[in-house]
Enzyme design. Structure first.
Site, short mmCIF file in Angstrom:
data_model
loop_
_atom_site.label_atom_id
_atom_site.label_comp_id
_atom_site.label_asym_id
_atom_site.label_seq_id
_atom_site.Cartn_x
_atom_site.Cartn_y
_atom_site.Cartn_z
CB ALA A 111 -0.89 0.01 1.24
CE LYS A 112 5.40 5.07 -0.50
NZ LYS A 112 6.56 4.19 -0.33
N GLY A 113 0.41 5.76 0.85
CA GLY A 113 -0.47 6.89 1.04
C GLY A 113 0.26 8.17 0.73
#
Ligand code: GLU
Length: 422
Positions: A111-113
């Site tokens: 994931a990444k934000g």
């Protein structure tokens, strides 16, 4: 299924990652339906992040959290504050996290934000307000068994402390919901310097196998944030000469080797631009690529090694991708033809997420590790990743990136196939 090799001045991480995918998928004969599944993100969320600025104005920023794949475990990845952190960029980085956790064989997905904001221009109060608002709006996606954020570009332990506080206010005290926390809040010893330490281990392993010594070698590091600065310090301790470094404002060069401990204090601890160090020759930003060296380490943004800019002229033995996606696909081909080895990002810079994994397990088991235990286990994990990529690249005669991706894709594909549900 194939994506054309596109070359323009700056490619998004997503375009770079997609192109690399196709090459590796072909190598392992991954069927089309599995390719489609692995290319598509599980969940992409975009939120508004409204805050009051110090001057009283209301400003609305854009925030994202992309969960690319969770077949092998909870989604895992950092949070980046940067003007270029748009949805496409975050998707590319989330995808890279899926390959990184699979390659290092830790039980996470990717994931990444990000929040699209010029982080440097924010006051500490504004940074906190953005972090808290962003966390509140994505909190329902998070959790120790769903998705676990960590630091990335322009975020740090303090930002993780605020994220943990917001999450815990909603769901109760949950240290395993965030990694890269301060040690006083359940963070792991050794996490802050783990990415740089992991990069050093990959260089040590490569150095041993390919006869490129580290001691007395010439190193250039582009980017002097958490990763570049810690790596510089470790390499300096191993006797390497760090002859040039650069940050967003410009660079520094000294052919006899820079005083890295003093520069670390000046730039990393005191947060001054490297160009204001007062020693060494000042470089314009792009001049860093002209310095001849043994090891060239991009440790900042993606898409900095391109056909137009530097791939034909870079003068080094090995490129060590401490940044995510620093090399465009065409630049990769040029470097390969020139006999310059490129050690790929999701192997090289995996030390951070590896120690995030240790942090998560320490939180779940409520048992802190010693620094020695963290560093010993990190060393073992990095070398395990190095060995498997090294072997496949040699056996198949393919670039290291292709080998690394083939291993990662196969692991994620196997997990997807076992879980099914589609
Ligand atoms: N942001 C780091 C990375 O890109 C660390 C991620 C994490 O620890 O979850 O690998």
């Amino acid at each position: 299924m194939s994506s054309p090799v596109i070359e323009r001045e700056r490619l998004s991480t997503q375009l770079i990652v997609e192109n690399q995918f196709d090459v590796a998928a072909k190598l392992i004969g991954l069927e089309d339906s599995m390719q489609l599944l692995l290319k598509t993100p599980f969940r992409t969320v975009s939120v508004e992040v409204p805050i009051r600025m110090d001057d009283g104005r209301l400003e609305v920023f854009r925030g994202y959290r992309v969960q690319h794949n969770g077949a092998r475990g909870p989604c895992k990845g950092g949070v980046r504050y940067h003007p270029e952190a748009d949805e496409e960029e975050i998707l590319g980085l989330a995808t890279t996290m899926t390959w990184k956790t699979a390659l290092l064989n830790i039980p996470f997905g990717g994931a990444k934000g990000g929040v699209q904001v010029m982080a440097r221009a924010l006051s500490s109060r504004e940074l906190e307000a953005i972090t808290r608002q962003y966390t509140r709006r994505i909190a329902l996606l998070l959790g120790p068994y769903r998705d676990i954020p960590a630091p990335d570009m322009n975020t740090n332990q303090q930002v993780m402390a605020w994220m943990l506080d917001e999450y815990s206010a909603k769901y109760g005290y949950t240290p395993a919901a965030v990694t890269g926390k301060p040690v006083a809040l359940g963070g792991s010893l050794g996490r802050e310097e783990a990415t740089g330490r992991g990069v050093m281990h990959i260089m040590q392993d490569y150095s041993r196998d390919y006869g490129v010594p580290i001691k007395d070698s010439r190193v250039v590091i582009q980017g002097f944030g958490n990763v570049g600065a810690h790596l510089g310090l470790f390499l300096h301790e191993l006797g390497a000469k760090v002859v040039a470094v650069a940050d967003v404002y410009g660079g520094l060069h000294d052919d006899n080797g820079l005083d890295i401990p003093a520069l670390f204090e000046h730039a990393y601890h005191q947060r001054h631009p490297v160009g204001e160090f007062g020693r060494g020759d000042i470089l314009q930003n792009d001049d860093i690529w002209k310095i001849s060296c043994d090891w060239l380490v991009p440790a900042a943004l993606g898409s900095v090694i391109t056909k137009e800019k530097n791939a034909n002229t870079i003068d080094c033995k090995v490129i060590v991708e401490a940044a995510n996606s620093p090399t465009t696909p065409i630049a990769d081909k040029i470097l390969d033809a020139r006999g310059i080895q490129v050690l790929p990002d999701f192997l090289v810079n995996a030390g951070g997420v590896v120690v995030s994994y240790f942090e998560w397990t320490q939180n779940l088991q409520q048992e802190p590790w010693t620094l020695e235990q963290v560093n010993t286990e990190l060393r073992a994990k990095m070398t395990e990743g190095y060995d498997i990529v090294h072997k496949l690249a040699e056996d198949k005669g393919v670039p290291w990136r292709t080998a690394a991706l083939a291993i990662a894709l196969q692991r994620v594909a196997d997990a997807e196939a076992l879980r099914g549900g589609w």
